[in-house]
Design a protein around this motif. Structure first.
Motif, PDB file in Angstrom:
ATOM      1  N   GLU A  15       0.826  -1.211   0.000  1.00  0.00           N
ATOM      2  CA  GLU A  15       0.000   0.000   0.000  1.00  0.00           C
ATOM      3  C   GLU A  15       0.859   1.259   0.000  1.00  0.00           C
ATOM      4  OE1 GLU A  15      -4.324  -0.487   1.792  1.00  0.00           O
ATOM      5  OE2 GLU A  15      -2.767  -0.375   3.319  1.00  0.00           O
ATOM      6  N   LEU A  16       2.009   1.188   0.709  1.00  0.00           N
ATOM      7  CA  LEU A  16       2.871   2.372   0.805  1.00  0.00           C
ATOM      8  C   LEU A  16       3.475   2.744  -0.544  1.00  0.00           C
ATOM      9  CD1 LEU A  16       4.516   1.738   4.272  1.00  0.00           C
ATOM     10  CD2 LEU A  16       3.216   3.755   3.620  1.00  0.00           C
ATOM     11  N   HIS A  17       3.731   1.727  -1.357  1.00  0.00           N
ATOM     12  CA  HIS A  17       4.212   2.016  -2.721  1.00  0.00           C
ATOM     13  C   HIS A  17       3.196   2.904  -3.423  1.00  0.00           C
ATOM     14  CE1 HIS A  17       7.839  -0.356  -3.379  1.00  0.00           C
ATOM     15  NE2 HIS A  17       7.345  -1.236  -2.517  1.00  0.00           N
ATOM     16  N   GLY A  18       1.920   2.510  -3.271  1.00  0.00           N
ATOM     17  CA  GLY A  18       0.832   3.280  -3.891  1.00  0.00           C
ATOM     18  C   GLY A  18       0.752   4.676  -3.290  1.00  0.00           C
ATOM     19  N   ALA A  19       0.992   4.768  -1.989  1.00  0.00           N
ATOM     20  CA  ALA A  19       0.875   6.061  -1.299  1.00  0.00           C
ATOM     21  C   ALA A  19       1.870   7.064  -1.879  1.00  0.00           C
ATOM     22  CB  ALA A  19       1.131   5.872   0.194  1.00  0.00           C
ATOM     23  N   ILE A  20       3.091   6.571  -2.153  1.00  0.00           N
ATOM     24  CA  ILE A  20       4.108   7.477  -2.713  1.00  0.00           C
ATOM     25  C   ILE A  20       3.715   7.863  -4.126  1.00  0.00           C
ATOM     26  CG2 ILE A  20       6.511   7.593  -3.503  1.00  0.00           C
ATOM     27  CD1 ILE A  20       7.260   5.933  -1.044  1.00  0.00           C
ATOM     28  N   ARG A  21       3.313   6.828  -4.888  1.00  0.00           N
ATOM     29  CA  ARG A  21       2.938   7.066  -6.284  1.00  0.00           C
ATOM     30  C   ARG A  21       1.768   8.056  -6.389  1.00  0.00           C
ATOM     31  NH1 ARG A  21       2.891   1.766  -7.274  1.00  0.00           N
ATOM     32  NH2 ARG A  21       0.627   1.744  -7.082  1.00  0.00           N
ATOM     33  N   GLU A  22       0.814   7.876  -5.501  1.00  0.00           N
ATOM     34  CA  GLU A  22      -0.403   8.680  -5.617  1.00  0.00           C
ATOM     35  C   GLU A  22      -0.421   9.894  -4.698  1.00  0.00           C
ATOM     36  OE1 GLU A  22      -3.504   5.723  -5.418  1.00  0.00           O
ATOM     37  OE2 GLU A  22      -2.351   4.683  -6.996  1.00  0.00           O
ATOM     38  N   ASN A  23       0.770  10.234  -4.171  1.00  0.00           N
ATOM     39  CA  ASN A  23       0.895  11.473  -3.405  1.00  0.00           C
ATOM     40  C   ASN A  23      -0.054  11.534  -2.213  1.00  0.00           C
ATOM     41  OD1 ASN A  23       2.441  13.643  -3.214  1.00  0.00           O
ATOM     42  ND2 ASN A  23       1.459  14.835  -4.860  1.00  0.00           N
ATOM     43  N   GLN A  24      -0.104  10.447  -1.442  1.00  0.00           N
ATOM     44  CA  GLN A  24      -1.041  10.420  -0.313  1.00  0.00           C
ATOM     45  C   GLN A  24      -0.403  10.919   0.987  1.00  0.00           C
ATOM     46  OE1 GLN A  24      -2.283   6.322  -0.395  1.00  0.00           O
ATOM     47  NE2 GLN A  24      -3.654   6.634  -2.142  1.00  0.00           N
ATOM     48  N   PHE A  25       0.893  11.253   0.956  1.00  0.00           N
ATOM     49  CA  PHE A  25       1.548  11.769   2.179  1.00  0.00           C
ATOM     50  C   PHE A  25       1.298  13.261   2.326  1.00  0.00           C
ATOM     51  CE2 PHE A  25       4.614   8.076   1.665  1.00  0.00           C
ATOM     52  CZ  PHE A  25       4.056   7.370   2.715  1.00  0.00           C
ATOM     53  N   VAL A  26       1.197  13.713   3.574  1.00  0.00           N
ATOM     54  CA  VAL A  26       1.114  15.159   3.872  1.00  0.00           C
ATOM     55  C   VAL A  26       2.004  15.440   5.090  1.00  0.00           C
ATOM     56  CG1 VAL A  26      -1.188  15.685   2.959  1.00  0.00           C
ATOM     57  CG2 VAL A  26      -0.974  14.745   5.257  1.00  0.00           C
ATOM     58  N   LEU A  27       2.375  16.677   5.260  1.00  0.00           N
ATOM     59  CA  LEU A  27       3.149  17.064   6.460  1.00  0.00           C
ATOM     60  C   LEU A  27       2.277  17.950   7.335  1.00  0.00           C
ATOM     61  CD1 LEU A  27       6.734  17.926   5.093  1.00  0.00           C
ATOM     62  CD2 LEU A  27       6.003  15.896   6.357  1.00  0.00           C
ATOM     63  N   HIS A  28       2.321  17.658   8.646  1.00  0.00           N
ATOM     64  CA  HIS A  28       1.703  18.559   9.614  1.00  0.00           C
ATOM     65  C   HIS A  28       2.847  19.223  10.384  1.00  0.00           C
ATOM     66  CE1 HIS A  28      -2.676  16.929   9.800  1.00  0.00           C
ATOM     67  NE2 HIS A  28      -2.287  17.285   8.581  1.00  0.00           N
ATOM     68  N   TYR A  29       2.558  20.380  10.930  1.00  0.00           N
ATOM     69  CA  TYR A  29       3.642  21.152  11.568  1.00  0.00           C
ATOM     70  C   TYR A  29       3.263  21.457  13.010  1.00  0.00           C
ATOM     71  CZ  TYR A  29       5.189  21.527   6.770  1.00  0.00           C
ATOM     72  OH  TYR A  29       5.599  21.213   5.494  1.00  0.00           O
ATOM     73  N   GLN A  30       4.198  21.123  13.927  1.00  0.00           N
ATOM     74  CA  GLN A  30       3.946  21.419  15.348  1.00  0.00           C
ATOM     75  C   GLN A  30       4.842  22.599  15.760  1.00  0.00           C
ATOM     76  OE1 GLN A  30       4.936  18.363  18.271  1.00  0.00           O
ATOM     77  NE2 GLN A  30       3.240  19.051  19.569  1.00  0.00           N
ATOM     78  N   PRO A  31       4.240  23.620  16.420  1.00  0.00           N
ATOM     79  CA  PRO A  31       5.024  24.819  16.759  1.00  0.00           C
ATOM     80  C   PRO A  31       5.992  24.588  17.919  1.00  0.00           C
ATOM     81  CG  PRO A  31       2.782  25.026  17.564  1.00  0.00           C
ATOM     82  CD  PRO A  31       2.836  23.740  16.810  1.00  0.00           C
ATOM     83  N   GLN A  32       7.108  25.333  17.887  1.00  0.00           N
ATOM     84  CA  GLN A  32       8.078  25.324  18.997  1.00  0.00           C
ATOM     85  C   GLN A  32       8.189  26.785  19.484  1.00  0.00           C
ATOM     86  OE1 GLN A  32      11.513  23.826  16.906  1.00  0.00           O
ATOM     87  NE2 GLN A  32      10.972  21.681  17.289  1.00  0.00           N
ATOM     88  N   TYR A  33       8.212  26.935  20.810  1.00  0.00           N
ATOM     89  CA  TYR A  33       8.230  28.293  21.380  1.00  0.00           C
ATOM     90  C   TYR A  33       9.463  28.481  22.256  1.00  0.00           C
ATOM     91  CZ  TYR A  33       3.344  28.361  19.938  1.00  0.00           C
ATOM     92  OH  TYR A  33       2.189  28.299  19.196  1.00  0.00           O
ATOM     93  N   ARG A  34       9.905  29.731  22.309  1.00  0.00           N
ATOM     94  CA  ARG A  34      10.959  30.052  23.291  1.00  0.00           C
ATOM     95  C   ARG A  34      10.327  30.027  24.662  1.00  0.00           C
ATOM     96  NH1 ARG A  34      16.045  31.430  22.202  1.00  0.00           N
ATOM     97  NH2 ARG A  34      16.242  31.754  24.452  1.00  0.00           N
TER      98      ARG A  34
END
Ligand code: C2E
Ligand code: MG
Ligand code: MG
Length: 759
Positions: A506-525
């Protein structure tokens, strides 16, 4: 109706004819029209005559007057009769002719004239009627009519145009004075069309019979409900080996010869033909004397009349050869030519049927251990002999209902019907092992083989042939791993392997079909509370399961080489996000991204990173690579090289999950990272456990002394945050301050916060 009308006309005709002699008789006395004048003259004469002459004369005159009156009456009747006869002749649809006793035509009706193709009666009157007919029937009928009989006959004669016509004629005598036959009346009906039709039908029937007698097919016709057989051709006797008379005596006798297993299907097809109005076909066996069997193919055609099936026609042909050829083809297509066992096709079919029946069974995958060495050392002929012997022995061990196949090479598969416990499976596998283990004599030497067996149970280990095939195959490999010459039942470990294999696909398909996304977690001083960076975290937008976190798939990515490809995508995507963030929040943001150990060792890492930063047009110090301790320690020298290349680019390095691995402070000194990410396990207890707080405080001091910045991850409570501030932690990241979210949401939040602070 027809005959009654004919009789009626005949009777009228006869009575009219009977009056015809009076016509001549009356004509003869036509001169008596002057009778009244004679009477007047006679009356004058009597006046001058003496008695008794005058009395006598008066009597004579009276008698003459009476006779004349009678004659006038008769003449009137004759006139009426003549009119009736004329009327009848003109309306009669048949040809009416009056024949003289010599057989010549005296008179003919208008319709008759038309029927014999003539326009004028004069052309016909006087013709010898008897000579017109072929054969003696006409003459015989005429002679009987002459003798006073009413007769009829059918025959052909030529018309005036020379055409041959068929007639059915009725002749009746015409009586004259004193009951004497004076003429013969003939009524002839043109039946040429009917005769032709009958001829045609007879011809057709003859052709049909000729064909039926000489063709080996049986033709039969039955009523639409099959209650009555309307026709069965003579070939029935040859095909059914049963006299037609038996069928005539009992119309169901044909079915007694049909094999009882085939009869229901045949009847079904017969009914379907009637119900659907479409032709059907059925194959069935005939059980013949002396235990012989004949295959028959029946094509059944419904005959539709006025929109409904009125009867059924069928053609039965001997299909024994055809079936035998088919069976042979089927056998060849489903048999392994070397061993005679079922081949892969047949095994697949058998598996499909078993799965459909839903009854439990075991599917065994038997692989001969080190078979290749036989081929290599003793040759392929010996190898074939070994396979044949093992196949024969496997076949001999099988219980009823079991199927053995050789799908190919040195693999055998077996279906064992029934429910199996560990004990019964072990017994079955031991029998199969023995089949291999007993010495096998080849031309040149005696060999002893072993086999590894994998077992999958239906339905526990798969409900489809494919699933069972994979389960048994994996179990067989487990048996091989366990040292060969043993068996394994598909178990938890194989289940996990299977799930991983599935996930990987399934992961092969995920790369091929662009199913990955990035989420971003904030870092604070920690000191100012300012947003200073984000960590990019991978998510999989699974088409069925929805958004999945890295825990569900990163380890599988890591095991396969896919992590490198996915990692390159993460680098490109995160650098792009960094350039967007640099525009939106110029003061703030750097982007941290995670690099797996495998990716860290991949030689393309540096170039992919460089290319992405160049494309993003950002300062490389806005990018931080997070690497776990283990990735660094696994191959220290290589790690050093990569680190120095990355650092040379200006990209920063963070040691992720610090405290979960070796946590050797000496490595801290050796690798000199820019950032140290304190693992959540420390943060969890920092506010409650003094020991933990002391350790963390020490680590942070040391890091600061080495010029390394410290980020605490997994901050969930205010107490944790406060304690981290007390121990001088630089930055924090955790659900307390922000969860990982898509970039757009994060930027919206940050901009809203900035606006709020500015006010
Ligand atoms: P990590 O790099 O240590 O990332 C931090 C993980 O802690 C993230 O989990 C994050 O959602 C979670 N986290 C942050 N704050 C809190 C909190 O307050 N409480 C709790 N319970 N969890 C918190 P996530 O996203 O599931 O990622 C797990 C791990 O997967 C990451 O740990 C990282 O090792 C790996 N990973 C994530 N993205 C990537 C990637 O792009 N490449 C590689 N190779 N690994 C990745
Ligand atoms: Mg991380
Ligand atoms: Mg971490």
């Amino acid at each position: 109706m027809q005959s009654r009308a004919t009789d009626f006309l005949g009777t009228i005709g006869e009575s009219v004819a009977r009056n015809l002699p009076y016509i001549d008789y009356a004509r003869r006395f036509d001169g008596l029209g002057l009778a009244p004048l004679g009477v007047l003259i006679a009356a004058c004469g009597t006046f001058f005559m003496p008695l008794p002459w005058n009395v006598l004369l008066a009597a004579l005159v009276f008698a003459a007057t009476l006779v004349m009156h009678r004659m006038r009456e008769a003449k009137r009747k004759i006139f009426v009769a003549r009119q009736v006869a004329h009327g009848l002749l003109s309306i009669a649809e048949d040809c009416l002719t009056l024949l003289s006793l010599e057989g010549r035509i005296m008179c003919i009706s208008d319709v008759g004239l038309r029927l014999i193709g003539s326009e004028r009666a004069d052309d016909v009157v006087g013709i010898d009627w008897l000579a017109l007919w072929d054969g003696p029937d006409g003459r015989e009928a005429f002679e009987r009519a002459q003798r006073g009989e009413s007769t009829s006959f059918s025959g052909a004669c030529r018309t005036m145009t020379g055409a041959l016509k068929w007639w059915t004629s009725t002749l009746a005598p015409v009586y004259g004075e004193h009951g004497k036959i004076t003429a013969v009346l003939c009524k002839s009906r043109d039946i040429t069309a009917e005769v032709k039709l009958i001829d045609e039908l007879r011809g057709n029937a003859r052709v049909q019979k000729d064909m039926e007698d000489h063709v080996d097919a049986v033709f039969w016709t039955a009523t639409h409900d099959f209650r009555e057989l309307l026709h069965v051709s003579s070939a029935f006797e040859r095909m059914w080996e049963m006299p037609v008379s038996t069928l005539e005596a009992d119309q169901t006798a044909w079915s007694q010869r049909v094999h009882p297993d085939d009869l229901p299907a045949l009847r079904d097809e017969m009914r379907t033909a009637v119900n659907t109005g479409a032709a059907t076909q059925s194959y069935f066996r005939l059980c013949l004397p002396h235990d012989r069997t004949r295959w028959v193919r029946a094509d059944i055609y419904p005959v539709t009349e006025d929109g409904a099936v009125s009867r059924v026609v069928s053609v039965c042909v001997d299909a024994t050869d055809e079936r035998q050829r088919l069976q042979e083809l089927h056998r060849l297509a489903n048999t392994d030519s070397l061993t005679g066992l079922s081949n892969r096709n047949a095994m697949m079919d058998a598996l499909v049927k078993r799965c459909e029946s839903d009854a439990p069974f075991a599917y065994l995958f038997v692989d001969i251990d080190r078979f290749k060495s036989i081929n290599d050392t003793a040759g392929h002929i010996a190898g074939d002999a070994v396979l044949r012997t093992i196949a024969k022995r496997i076949h001999e061990t099988l219980p009823d209902g079991a199927v053995a196949a050789r799908p190919g090479g040195d693999e055998f598969t077996v279906i064992l019907p029934g429910t199996f416990e560990q004990e019964s499976i072990a017994r079955a596998c031991r029998k199969l092992s023995l089949a291999c283990h007993r010495p096998i004599e080849t031309d040149c030497k005696s060999v002893t083989m072993t086999c590894s067996i994998g077992v999958a149970l239906y339905p526990e280990h798969g409900r489809t042939p494919e699933a069972l095939f994979i389960s048994a195959d994996m179990a067989m490999y487990a048996a091989k791993r366990a040292g060969r010459n043993t068996f394994r039942v598909f178990g938890d470990r194989e289940k996990d392997d299977l799930a991983r294999a599935h996930l990987e696909a399934e992961l092969h398909g995920a790369i091929r079909e662009n199913q990955f996304v990035l989420h971003y977690q904030p870092q604070y001083r920690v000191d100012s509370g300012a947003l200073v960076g984000v960590e990019a975290l991978l998510r999989w937008n699974h088409p069925q399961l929805g958004l999945l976190g890295p825990g569900a798939f990163v380890s599988v990515l890591e095991e396969s080489a896919l992590i490198v490809e996915a990692g390159h995508w993460v680098i490109r995507e995160a650098v792009l996000a960094a350039s967007q963030l640099a525009l939106a929040l110029p003061a703030a943001c750097s982007v941290a991204l995670n690099v797996s150990p495998k990716q860290f060792r991949d030689p393309r890492l540096v170039s992919v990173l460089r290319h992405a930063i160049r494309r993003g047009g950002i300062d490389s110090n806005r990018i931080t690579l997070e690497i776990t301790e283990s990735a660094l320690i696994d191959n220290v020298d290589d790690a050093q090289d990569v680190l120095s290349n990355v650092r040379a680019m200006g990209v920063r390095i963070a040691i992720d999950d610090f405290g979960t691995g070796y946590s050797s402070l000496s490595y801290l000194a050796r690798f000199r990272p820019d950032v140290l990410k304190l693992d959540k396990s420390f943060v969890d207890n920092i506010a409650t456990d003094v020991m933990v707080r002391t350790v963390v405080e020490g680590v942070i001091d040391l890091a600061h002394k080495l010029g390394v910045m410290v980020v605490a991850e997994g901050v969930e409570t205010q107490e944790q945050l406060d304690t981290l501030r007390d121990v001088r932690c630089d930055k924090v990241q955790g659900f307390l301050l922000g969860r990982p979210v898509p970039l757009e949401s994060l930027m919206e939040q940050a901009e809203a916060n900035e606006a709020a602070t500015a006010q």
